[in-house]
Design an enzyme around this catalytic site. Sequence first.
Site, PDB file in Angstrom:
ATOM      1  N   ARG A  24       0.890  -1.179   0.000  1.00  0.00           N
ATOM      2  CA  ARG A  24       0.000   0.000   0.000  1.00  0.00           C
ATOM      3  C   ARG A  24       0.917   1.214   0.000  1.00  0.00           C
ATOM      4  O   ARG A  24       1.622   1.462   0.977  1.00  0.00           O
ATOM      5  CB  ARG A  24      -0.912  -0.005   1.223  1.00  0.00           C
ATOM      6  CG  ARG A  24      -1.597   1.337   1.454  1.00  0.00           C
ATOM      7  CD  ARG A  24      -2.691   1.271   2.505  1.00  0.00           C
ATOM      8  NE  ARG A  24      -3.852   0.576   2.002  1.00  0.00           N
ATOM      9  CZ  ARG A  24      -5.056   0.605   2.577  1.00  0.00           C
ATOM     10  NH1 ARG A  24      -5.255   1.306   3.672  1.00  0.00           N
ATOM     11  NH2 ARG A  24      -6.063  -0.060   2.052  1.00  0.00           N
ATOM     12  N   HIS A  74      -7.451   0.950  -6.240  1.00  0.00           N
ATOM     13  CA  HIS A  74      -7.689   0.057  -5.096  1.00  0.00           C
ATOM     14  C   HIS A  74      -8.350  -1.221  -5.636  1.00  0.00           C
ATOM     15  O   HIS A  74      -9.524  -1.481  -5.386  1.00  0.00           O
ATOM     16  CB  HIS A  74      -8.578   0.769  -4.073  1.00  0.00           C
ATOM     17  CG  HIS A  74      -8.541   0.168  -2.704  1.00  0.00           C
ATOM     18  ND1 HIS A  74      -7.784  -0.947  -2.382  1.00  0.00           N
ATOM     19  CD2 HIS A  74      -9.170   0.527  -1.543  1.00  0.00           C
ATOM     20  CE1 HIS A  74      -7.954  -1.241  -1.108  1.00  0.00           C
ATOM     21  NE2 HIS A  74      -8.783  -0.365  -0.577  1.00  0.00           N
ATOM     22  N   GLN A 121     -10.173  -3.865  -3.293  1.00  0.00           N
ATOM     23  CA  GLN A 121     -11.486  -3.386  -2.870  1.00  0.00           C
ATOM     24  C   GLN A 121     -12.519  -3.640  -3.964  1.00  0.00           C
ATOM     25  O   GLN A 121     -13.629  -4.105  -3.695  1.00  0.00           O
ATOM     26  CB  GLN A 121     -11.406  -1.881  -2.566  1.00  0.00           C
ATOM     27  CG  GLN A 121     -12.711  -1.297  -2.085  1.00  0.00           C
ATOM     28  CD  GLN A 121     -13.097  -1.786  -0.699  1.00  0.00           C
ATOM     29  OE1 GLN A 121     -12.311  -1.699   0.224  1.00  0.00           O
ATOM     30  NE2 GLN A 121     -14.306  -2.289  -0.558  1.00  0.00           N
ATOM     31  N   ASP A 137     -17.451   7.076  -0.999  1.00  0.00           N
ATOM     32  CA  ASP A 137     -16.186   6.930  -0.262  1.00  0.00           C
ATOM     33  C   ASP A 137     -15.871   8.280   0.369  1.00  0.00           C
ATOM     34  O   ASP A 137     -16.498   9.304   0.040  1.00  0.00           O
ATOM     35  CB  ASP A 137     -15.078   6.477  -1.236  1.00  0.00           C
ATOM     36  CG  ASP A 137     -13.735   6.242  -0.548  1.00  0.00           C
ATOM     37  OD1 ASP A 137     -13.706   6.067   0.689  1.00  0.00           O
ATOM     38  OD2 ASP A 137     -12.697   6.233  -1.257  1.00  0.00           O
ATOM     39  N   ARG A 160     -13.631  -8.626   1.634  1.00  0.00           N
ATOM     40  CA  ARG A 160     -12.192  -8.378   1.431  1.00  0.00           C
ATOM     41  C   ARG A 160     -11.419  -9.660   1.737  1.00  0.00           C
ATOM     42  O   ARG A 160     -10.470 -10.017   1.031  1.00  0.00           O
ATOM     43  CB  ARG A 160     -11.696  -7.251   2.352  1.00  0.00           C
ATOM     44  CG  ARG A 160     -12.260  -5.865   2.057  1.00  0.00           C
ATOM     45  CD  ARG A 160     -11.823  -5.313   0.717  1.00  0.00           C
ATOM     46  NE  ARG A 160     -10.376  -5.207   0.584  1.00  0.00           N
ATOM     47  CZ  ARG A 160      -9.635  -4.202   1.075  1.00  0.00           C
ATOM     48  NH1 ARG A 160     -10.209  -3.197   1.676  1.00  0.00           N
ATOM     49  NH2 ARG A 160      -8.324  -4.178   0.911  1.00  0.00           N
TER      50      ARG A 160
HETATM   51  N1   CP Z   1     -11.258  -0.256   2.639  1.00  0.00           N
HETATM   52  C1   CP Z   1      -9.976  -0.310   3.039  1.00  0.00           C
HETATM   53  O1   CP Z   1      -9.039  -0.505   2.254  1.00  0.00           O
HETATM   54  O2   CP Z   1      -9.803  -0.190   4.388  1.00  0.00           O
HETATM   55  P1   CP Z   1      -8.414   0.021   5.137  1.00  0.00           P
HETATM   56  O3   CP Z   1      -7.869   1.357   4.702  1.00  0.00           O
HETATM   57  O4   CP Z   1      -8.747  -0.025   6.602  1.00  0.00           O
HETATM   58  O5   CP Z   1      -7.477  -1.084   4.739  1.00  0.00           O
HETATM   59  N1  NVA Z   2     -10.100   6.681  -0.978  1.00  0.00           N
HETATM   60  C1  NVA Z   2      -9.714   6.227   0.337  1.00  0.00           C
HETATM   61  C2  NVA Z   2      -9.911   4.749   0.454  1.00  0.00           C
HETATM   62  C3  NVA Z   2      -9.571   4.176   1.794  1.00  0.00           C
HETATM   63  C4  NVA Z   2      -9.711   2.700   1.854  1.00  0.00           C
HETATM   64  C5  NVA Z   2      -8.275   6.615   0.598  1.00  0.00           C
HETATM   65  O1  NVA Z   2      -7.450   6.460  -0.293  1.00  0.00           O
HETATM   66  O2  NVA Z   2      -7.981   7.075   1.707  1.00  0.00           O
END
Ligand code: CP
Ligand code: NVA
Length: 309
Positions: free
Chosen positions: A103, A130, A133, A224, A291
């Site tokens: 990440r 992502h 997701q 989101d 997930r």
């Molecule tokens: N939705 C998601 O990726 O959650 P986290 O940021 O907690 O991993």
């Molecule tokens: N768009 C959000 C998603 C978190 C899972 C971010 O990048 O913070």
Amino acid sequence: MPKDFLSVADWSADELLQMLARAQELRRLHRAGERPQTLQGRTLAMYFEKPSLRTHVTFEAGMAQLGGHAILLRPDQVGIGTRESPLDVARNLSRWVDGVMARTFSHDLVVQLAEHATIPIINGLTDLLHPCQAMADLQTIANVMEPREATLCYVGDGNNVANSLILLAAVLGMRLRVATPESHRPPAWVMEKAEPLAGESGAEIFWSEDPGEAVAGSDFVYTDTWTSMGQEDEAEARRKIFAPYQVNRDLLASAPQAKVMHCLPAHREEEITSELLDGERSLVYEQAENRLHAQKAILEWVMLPKGAQ
Ligand code: CP
Ligand code: NVA
């Protein structure tokens, strides 16, 4: 066939549907208390430059449940790009473990890791995409209705989650409506990537500045956070820009059958009301559960030799 899972657009509709089918099987097995040991002896390294609850726990638990093991790497310890080059980190990890979940802020960093590693790299969220997701969301939609018969509507910021949903819809041939302010539309490259894919699959992807127009008659309404990780300095300005895009009871009046989706973490009473998040139409904890299953399917897909799945 790529060795990595960086974007859903790297895979064909058939391949994504095979991953979905395995995710459904893994969900059924998990709920029956069964833990197939398909990744026994395998190790996943997990590298997080940004915080996480869901991605961290589901990858680590997923590896353990499949008989494998996960190692958490901290960016202040490893220092990709500061202490050591992406090339050397990728080459070293390739000698020790069977896959890496990363990440990162920069999407280019996961691409570089993938280029230099001989093991699969899984994108656990970048500023641009992502994909894990999106696979869990596909599974969640599939548990309600045939995804290619659904009308999905995304409302809010044209961010990494929106980008991956657009690419997912484009590959699979789904109907997707996206409502964002003009200033926060999904980036042009996503639309350029999606267009030819949609041409092949028959996907209908439509953008509007008007959330009311986009939501009307939808089967799923997805939102989101307005402020993604790394954009915290803009939070105040974003609250103003996105205020008309809140997913609430009034907005959903024109989509009486719509289920409500959110990748979480949510900012209650900002992008979505608690009433909807906690209500009967909410699928948010289904998405979170999926997930686990969707990523186990991805882990098997990239770690096991083809034919062993
Ligand atoms: N939705 C998601 O990726 O959650 P986290 O940021 O907690 O991993
Ligand atoms: N768009 C959000 C998603 C978190 C899972 C971010 O990048 O913070």
